[in-house]
Design a protein around this motif. Structure first.
Motif, PDB file in Angstrom:
ATOM      1  N   LEU A  81      47.247  42.139  41.785  1.00 33.12           N
ATOM      2  CA  LEU A  81      47.321  43.335  42.616  1.00 33.12           C
ATOM      3  C   LEU A  81      45.929  43.892  42.915  1.00 33.12           C
ATOM      4  CD1 LEU A  81      48.888  45.554  44.051  1.00 33.12           C
ATOM      5  CD2 LEU A  81      49.212  46.681  41.830  1.00 33.12           C
ATOM      6  N   GLY A  82      45.052  43.866  41.928  1.00 30.62           N
ATOM      7  CA  GLY A  82      43.702  44.358  42.153  1.00 30.62           C
ATOM      8  C   GLY A  82      42.985  43.575  43.239  1.00 30.62           C
ATOM      9  N   HIS A  83      43.150  42.264  43.236  1.00 30.93           N
ATOM     10  CA  HIS A  83      42.524  41.430  44.258  1.00 30.93           C
ATOM     11  C   HIS A  83      43.108  41.726  45.635  1.00 30.93           C
ATOM     12  CE1 HIS A  83      41.974  37.651  46.616  1.00 30.93           C
ATOM     13  NE2 HIS A  83      40.742  37.780  46.144  1.00 30.93           N
ATOM     14  N   ALA A  84      44.434  41.940  45.690  1.00 26.63           N
ATOM     15  CA  ALA A  84      45.071  42.260  46.968  1.00 26.63           C
ATOM     16  C   ALA A  84      44.503  43.552  47.551  1.00 26.63           C
ATOM     17  CB  ALA A  84      46.585  42.384  46.782  1.00 26.63           C
ATOM     18  N   VAL A  85      44.328  44.568  46.719  1.00 23.07           N
ATOM     19  CA  VAL A  85      43.761  45.832  47.179  1.00 23.07           C
ATOM     20  C   VAL A  85      42.310  45.632  47.617  1.00 23.07           C
ATOM     21  CG1 VAL A  85      43.116  48.180  46.488  1.00 23.07           C
ATOM     22  CG2 VAL A  85      45.333  47.236  45.796  1.00 23.07           C
ATOM     23  N   LEU A  86      41.558  44.838  46.875  1.00 23.87           N
ATOM     24  CA  LEU A  86      40.166  44.572  47.219  1.00 23.87           C
ATOM     25  C   LEU A  86      40.049  43.891  48.580  1.00 23.87           C
ATOM     26  CD1 LEU A  86      37.206  44.722  46.327  1.00 23.87           C
ATOM     27  CD2 LEU A  86      37.554  42.548  45.107  1.00 23.87           C
ATOM     28  N   CYS A  87      41.038  43.090  48.937  1.00 24.05           N
ATOM     29  CA  CYS A  87      41.033  42.420  50.244  1.00 24.05           C
ATOM     30  C   CYS A  87      41.009  43.416  51.401  1.00 24.05           C
ATOM     31  CB  CYS A  87      42.261  41.515  50.381  1.00 24.05           C
ATOM     32  SG  CYS A  87      42.209  40.003  49.392  1.00 24.05           S
ATOM     33  N   ALA A  88      41.443  44.639  51.143  1.00 29.06           N
ATOM     34  CA  ALA A  88      41.526  45.655  52.203  1.00 29.06           C
ATOM     35  C   ALA A  88      40.243  46.450  52.362  1.00 29.06           C
ATOM     36  CB  ALA A  88      42.688  46.601  51.917  1.00 29.06           C
ATOM     37  N   GLU A  89      39.231  46.195  51.550  1.00 30.38           N
ATOM     38  CA  GLU A  89      38.039  47.060  51.536  1.00 30.38           C
ATOM     39  C   GLU A  89      37.367  47.146  52.900  1.00 30.38           C
ATOM     40  OE1 GLU A  89      33.862  47.777  49.084  1.00 30.38           O
ATOM     41  OE2 GLU A  89      34.896  45.844  48.909  1.00 30.38           O
ATOM     42  N   ALA A  90      37.237  46.039  53.603  1.00 32.02           N
ATOM     43  CA  ALA A  90      36.529  46.051  54.884  1.00 32.02           C
ATOM     44  C   ALA A  90      37.225  46.943  55.906  1.00 32.02           C
ATOM     45  CB  ALA A  90      36.394  44.628  55.421  1.00 32.02           C
ATOM     46  N   GLN A 135      36.008  54.788  45.665  1.00 32.33           N
ATOM     47  CA  GLN A 135      35.232  54.328  44.509  1.00 32.33           C
ATOM     48  C   GLN A 135      35.956  53.215  43.753  1.00 32.33           C
ATOM     49  OE1 GLN A 135      35.524  57.515  45.411  1.00 32.33           O
ATOM     50  NE2 GLN A 135      33.379  57.979  45.864  1.00 32.33           N
ATOM     51  N   ILE A 136      37.262  53.090  43.959  1.00 30.98           N
ATOM     52  CA  ILE A 136      38.026  52.047  43.258  1.00 30.98           C
ATOM     53  C   ILE A 136      37.509  50.657  43.608  1.00 30.98           C
ATOM     54  CG2 ILE A 136      39.835  51.751  45.006  1.00 30.98           C
ATOM     55  CD1 ILE A 136      40.380  51.837  41.185  1.00 30.98           C
ATOM     56  N   PHE A 137      36.974  50.493  44.824  1.00 25.72           N
ATOM     57  CA  PHE A 137      36.525  49.161  45.241  1.00 25.72           C
ATOM     58  C   PHE A 137      35.347  48.672  44.400  1.00 25.72           C
ATOM     59  CE2 PHE A 137      38.448  50.572  49.405  1.00 25.72           C
ATOM     60  CZ  PHE A 137      39.511  49.683  49.349  1.00 25.72           C
ATOM     61  N   GLU A 138      34.440  49.560  44.069  1.00 27.75           N
ATOM     62  CA  GLU A 138      33.306  49.160  43.220  1.00 27.75           C
ATOM     63  C   GLU A 138      33.803  48.617  41.892  1.00 27.75           C
ATOM     64  OE1 GLU A 138      29.390  51.095  40.991  1.00 27.75           O
ATOM     65  OE2 GLU A 138      30.547  52.285  42.429  1.00 27.75           O
TER      66      GLU A 138
END
Length: 292
Positions: free
Chosen positions: A111-120, A213-216
């Motif tokens: 799930l963390g990786h899925a959310v990180l995919c949305a950062e851009a 800040q969650i993305f960092e």
């Protein structure tokens, strides 16, 4: 801090608990009566004023993108046959003023990786995360409830509910600075603790509002079991630098990632369906009426 305009929907999972139905159809497209599970989540986000819906999809999830696309052939056919009521249903699949954005998650790495995919796409904005498996049925959209909490407190908010202690191994579980109240400051969070190790029975259930800040913290995570990045671990790190609140939402939760929860949602929402609800309720009362 900006208002919440974007929602992330991690929908790249395999849906293995619903095989063989999910062999070719995403579990998020399983219908509750006549509307797929994912549409309930999108409508919930739209009710909160969110306009950008960001779907993190896998290779086999093309049907989700097709569902939220314009269906020219179908709409033209309905127009030619004068079926304007059905045309409106098709057109209303996408709430007005909403943009749908699709991002491919090449590997299912948690799930963390899925959310990180949305950062851009999310950028430097607060955003919501909705897990469509958790269908939350309330008079006010749960995402709207949480957005109101965010707008007042200006920090991350996790949707929580009390679960039986023996069930804590299926959830992220939080500890809080006080024992009761609709809104509590989180002091710790652990992923799927054994009942004897759980800090409480307050479980995170499928709804998050997070600051950027969650993305960092997601980028700095070390992969865990099966190489996955856990959102819970990133939230635990976020707690060390800013407040995160637990919000005990006002709604009924149906776990549509589970067969029993899915059937419960089908029955409850079916009984309220404007077209067939009354007849379905009559059938159930007759079918399961106690013997005279």
């Amino acid at each position: 801090m900006k208002r919440i305009r974007k929602a992330v929907f991690p929908v790249a999972g395999l849906g293995s608990r619903f095989l063989p139905a999910t062999k070719v159809m995403p579990k998020e497209m399983l219908p509750i009566v006549d509307k797929p599970i994912i549409q309930y989540a999108v409508e919930e986000a739209a009710d909160a004023g969110i306009t950008d819906m960001v779907f993190i999809i896998g290779r086999t999830k093309r049907a989700i993108a097709d569902h939220f696309d314009k269906a020219y052939e179908l709409e033209n056919e309905l127009v030619s046959r004068g079926k304007h009521d059905m045309l409106k249903i098709v057109e209303d699949t996408i709430p007005r003023g909403v943009n749908c954005i699709f991002i491919r998650q090449a590997e299912a790495l948690g799930l963390g990786h899925a959310v990180l995919c949305a950062e851009a796409v999310v950028g430097n904005e607060p955003f919501a995360v909705l897990l469509a498996d958790d269908l939350l049925d309330g008079s006010v959209s749960v995402t709207k409830q949480m957005a109101d909490v965010f707008n007042y407190h200006r920090c991350s908010v996790l949707g929580v509910m009390e679960v039986p202690r023996e069930a804590t191994g299926s959830y992220g579980v939080v500890s809080t600075e006080k024992d009761s109240g609709e809104i509590r400051r989180i002091s710790g969070i652990v992923e799927k603790p054994k009942p004897e190790n759980a800090p409480s029975n307050l479980a995170v259930v499928g709804r998050y509002i997070l600051t950027p800040q969650i993305f960092e913290h997601l980028r700095n995570l070390k992969p865990g079991t099966h190489g996955e990045l856990q959102l819970t671990d990133a939230i635990s790190a976020l707690l060390r630098e800013e407040s995160v609140l637990a919000y005990q939402f006002n709604a009924t939760r149906y776990d549509c990632g589970d067969k029993l929860g899915y059937l419960k949602a089908m029955v409850e929402l079916g009984m309220r369906h404007k077209e067939i609800g009354a007849d379905f309720s009559d059938f159930l009362s007759q079918r399961f009426a106690p013997p005279a």
